[in-house]
Motif scaffolding. Sequence first.
Motif, PDB file in Angstrom:
ATOM      1  N   GLU A   1      12.191  -2.798  -7.645  1.00  0.00           N
ATOM      2  CA  GLU A   1      11.585  -4.038  -8.120  1.00  0.00           C
ATOM      3  C   GLU A   1      10.723  -4.671  -7.033  1.00  0.00           C
ATOM      4  OE1 GLU A   1      14.814  -6.454  -9.494  1.00  0.00           O
ATOM      5  OE2 GLU A   1      15.196  -5.163 -11.221  1.00  0.00           O
ATOM      6  N   ALA A   2      11.183  -4.598  -5.785  1.00  0.00           N
ATOM      7  CA  ALA A   2      10.414  -5.144  -4.676  1.00  0.00           C
ATOM      8  C   ALA A   2       9.115  -4.367  -4.498  1.00  0.00           C
ATOM      9  CB  ALA A   2      11.249  -5.107  -3.394  1.00  0.00           C
ATOM     10  N   LYS A   3       9.195  -3.055  -4.620  1.00  0.00           N
ATOM     11  CA  LYS A   3       7.991  -2.229  -4.496  1.00  0.00           C
ATOM     12  C   LYS A   3       6.998  -2.585  -5.604  1.00  0.00           C
ATOM     13  CE  LYS A   3       6.576   2.588  -4.068  1.00  0.00           C
ATOM     14  NZ  LYS A   3       7.029   3.985  -4.036  1.00  0.00           N
TER      15      LYS A   3
ATOM     16  N   ILE B   1       9.298  -9.794   1.192  1.00  0.00           N
ATOM     17  CA  ILE B   1       9.731  -8.479   0.708  1.00  0.00           C
ATOM     18  C   ILE B   1       9.638  -7.449   1.827  1.00  0.00           C
ATOM     19  CG2 ILE B   1       9.161  -6.592  -0.874  1.00  0.00           C
ATOM     20  CD1 ILE B   1       8.209  -8.788  -2.865  1.00  0.00           C
ATOM     21  N   MET B   2       8.557  -7.452   2.567  1.00  0.00           N
ATOM     22  CA  MET B   2       8.386  -6.458   3.631  1.00  0.00           C
ATOM     23  C   MET B   2       9.379  -6.663   4.777  1.00  0.00           C
ATOM     24  SD  MET B   2       4.370  -5.574   3.709  1.00  0.00           S
ATOM     25  CE  MET B   2       4.677  -4.241   4.855  1.00  0.00           C
ATOM     26  N   ARG B   3       9.725  -7.910   5.055  1.00  0.00           N
ATOM     27  CA  ARG B   3      10.738  -8.142   6.094  1.00  0.00           C
ATOM     28  C   ARG B   3      12.104  -7.664   5.622  1.00  0.00           C
ATOM     29  NH1 ARG B   3       8.036 -13.231   6.767  1.00  0.00           N
ATOM     30  NH2 ARG B   3       9.675 -14.185   5.518  1.00  0.00           N
TER      31      ARG B   3
ATOM     32  N   ARG C   1       5.799   0.825   3.946  1.00  0.00           N
ATOM     33  CA  ARG C   1       4.508   0.801   4.636  1.00  0.00           C
ATOM     34  C   ARG C   1       3.468   0.454   3.577  1.00  0.00           C
ATOM     35  NH1 ARG C   1       3.009   2.183   9.155  1.00  0.00           N
ATOM     36  NH2 ARG C   1       1.081   3.186   8.474  1.00  0.00           N
ATOM     37  N   VAL C   2       2.520  -0.395   3.935  1.00  0.00           N
ATOM     38  CA  VAL C   2       1.554  -0.890   2.957  1.00  0.00           C
ATOM     39  C   VAL C   2       0.131  -0.628   3.434  1.00  0.00           C
ATOM     40  CG1 VAL C   2       0.676  -2.977   1.821  1.00  0.00           C
ATOM     41  CG2 VAL C   2       3.116  -2.673   2.116  1.00  0.00           C
ATOM     42  N   VAL C   3      -0.690  -0.190   2.485  1.00  0.00           N
ATOM     43  CA  VAL C   3      -2.126  -0.085   2.720  1.00  0.00           C
ATOM     44  C   VAL C   3      -2.771  -1.240   1.956  1.00  0.00           C
ATOM     45  CG1 VAL C   3      -4.195   1.305   2.375  1.00  0.00           C
ATOM     46  CG2 VAL C   3      -2.029   2.411   2.939  1.00  0.00           C
ATOM     47  N   ILE C   4      -3.530  -2.051   2.684  1.00  0.00           N
ATOM     48  CA  ILE C   4      -4.226  -3.182   2.056  1.00  0.00           C
ATOM     49  C   ILE C   4      -5.653  -2.723   1.774  1.00  0.00           C
ATOM     50  CG2 ILE C   4      -4.925  -5.591   2.282  1.00  0.00           C
ATOM     51  CD1 ILE C   4      -2.678  -5.830   4.439  1.00  0.00           C
ATOM     52  N   GLU C   5      -6.014  -2.738   0.492  1.00  0.00           N
ATOM     53  CA  GLU C   5      -7.332  -2.269   0.069  1.00  0.00           C
ATOM     54  C   GLU C   5      -8.220  -3.468  -0.241  1.00  0.00           C
ATOM     55  OE1 GLU C   5      -6.519   0.083  -3.409  1.00  0.00           O
ATOM     56  OE2 GLU C   5      -5.811   1.794  -2.219  1.00  0.00           O
ATOM     57  N   GLY C   6      -9.368  -3.555   0.440  1.00  0.00           N
ATOM     58  CA  GLY C   6     -10.325  -4.626   0.192  1.00  0.00           C
ATOM     59  C   GLY C   6     -11.383  -4.164  -0.802  1.00  0.00           C
ATOM     60  N   HIS C   7     -11.676  -5.019  -1.791  1.00  0.00           N
ATOM     61  CA  HIS C   7     -12.651  -4.682  -2.840  1.00  0.00           C
ATOM     62  C   HIS C   7     -13.669  -5.820  -2.990  1.00  0.00           C
ATOM     63  CE1 HIS C   7     -10.304  -1.259  -4.396  1.00  0.00           C
ATOM     64  NE2 HIS C   7      -9.252  -1.984  -4.046  1.00  0.00           N
TER      65      HIS C   7
END
Length: 185
Positions: free
Chosen positions: A72-74, A105-107, A113-119
């Motif tokens: 659920e967190a993911k 959530i990440m803490r 691991r997260v990839v932040i995608e800029g659009h």
Amino acid sequence: MKSRWHLAILVLLAFALVIGAGCAKKKTTSTPPGAQVEVKDDTKWAPPPPPEEPKVDEAALAAEAEARAKAEAKEELTSVTIHFAFDSYELDEEARAVLALKANIMRRYSGFRVVIEGHCDERGTEEYNLALGERRARAAYEHLVILGVAPERMSIVSFGEERPANPAHNETAWAENRRDEFVVQ
């Protein structure tokens, strides 16, 4: 004719004799009065054991609950995007609130691991939109670092105008396309 009568009487008598013998009283014996009767029960009877309650594996239940919470967190990390104003990479209050939730959530789940995608929307040159998408992703990255997320758990990438969320060519579609998305690895 006489012989018929004799035969009929004989049959009737035989029939009466058979019925009379079948209905005769049978003699029964009973214990004489005053005699003691002793009853012995040599069987060993015990009540059946109560049905066993199914054994619950507490560790398995806890692991299952943790796995469900992690899933659920993911989903929460990936499903909510943040949006930007035209030609801007500044985080508004709504974006900061979303990033605060993602930081919590990440803490909690240090394995993510997260990839932040800029659009960006389609307006502007390809080079400009790639740079703006990177600045948008970096703004979210830096805010998450400020909120306590380890920098090595995140990376950024810019897609510029290459992956629109809404392919239409109007203001509503452009507003949807100016965003940061989060992909959990």
